[in-house]
Design a protein around this motif. Sequence first.
Motif, PDB file in Angstrom:
ATOM      1  N   PHE A  19     -17.939 -31.304  -4.400  1.00  0.00           N
ATOM      2  CA  PHE A  19     -17.683 -30.577  -3.159  1.00  0.00           C
ATOM      3  C   PHE A  19     -17.846 -29.068  -3.375  1.00  0.00           C
ATOM      4  CE2 PHE A  19     -14.686 -28.265  -0.452  1.00  0.00           C
ATOM      5  CZ  PHE A  19     -15.190 -28.601   0.802  1.00  0.00           C
ATOM      6  N   GLN A  20     -17.315 -28.575  -4.488  1.00  0.00           N
ATOM      7  CA  GLN A  20     -17.418 -27.140  -4.779  1.00  0.00           C
ATOM      8  C   GLN A  20     -18.867 -26.727  -5.014  1.00  0.00           C
ATOM      9  OE1 GLN A  20     -14.669 -26.546  -8.010  1.00  0.00           O
ATOM     10  NE2 GLN A  20     -12.895 -26.495  -6.650  1.00  0.00           N
ATOM     11  N   LYS A  22     -21.518 -28.099  -3.702  1.00  0.00           N
ATOM     12  CA  LYS A  22     -22.174 -28.082  -2.389  1.00  0.00           C
ATOM     13  C   LYS A  22     -21.768 -26.832  -1.605  1.00  0.00           C
ATOM     14  CE  LYS A  22     -22.954 -30.994   1.658  1.00  0.00           C
ATOM     15  NZ  LYS A  22     -22.380 -30.357   2.819  1.00  0.00           N
ATOM     16  N   SER A  23     -20.499 -26.493  -1.670  1.00  0.00           N
ATOM     17  CA  SER A  23     -20.013 -25.302  -0.969  1.00  0.00           C
ATOM     18  C   SER A  23     -20.655 -24.036  -1.517  1.00  0.00           C
ATOM     19  CB  SER A  23     -18.488 -25.193  -1.086  1.00  0.00           C
ATOM     20  OG  SER A  23     -17.867 -26.269  -0.450  1.00  0.00           O
ATOM     21  N   GLU A  26     -24.228 -23.736  -0.246  1.00  0.00           N
ATOM     22  CA  GLU A  26     -24.246 -23.321   1.154  1.00  0.00           C
ATOM     23  C   GLU A  26     -23.927 -21.829   1.280  1.00  0.00           C
ATOM     24  OE1 GLU A  26     -21.468 -25.987   2.996  1.00  0.00           O
ATOM     25  OE2 GLU A  26     -22.906 -27.651   3.050  1.00  0.00           O
ATOM     26  N   LEU A  27     -22.950 -21.372   0.507  1.00  0.00           N
ATOM     27  CA  LEU A  27     -22.588 -19.953   0.551  1.00  0.00           C
ATOM     28  C   LEU A  27     -23.715 -19.077   0.020  1.00  0.00           C
ATOM     29  CD1 LEU A  27     -18.859 -20.152  -0.560  1.00  0.00           C
ATOM     30  CD2 LEU A  27     -19.718 -19.552   1.706  1.00  0.00           C
TER      31      LEU A  27
END
Length: 70
Positions: A19-20, A22-23, A26-27
């Motif tokens: 999850f991190q 992917k985040s 995106e950032l």
Amino acid sequence: MKPLSFEERLEKLESQIAFQDKSIEELELIVTENRNTIDKLQKQLHLLGERLPETSILAAVSEEAPPPHY
């Protein structure tokens, strides 16, 4: 509530890392888009700043008529 097993803890950590990751991706995309937008806006501002003296419709202070109350 019973403590999590080693496998459950590992699975939970792997899920959090995924999850991190992917985040972060995106950032990074958002930061890159914002940097490009800022660069474009800075170029436009610079061009407008160069053109402003050429097209200024404002008279110099010494050329302006005094206000009617003088």
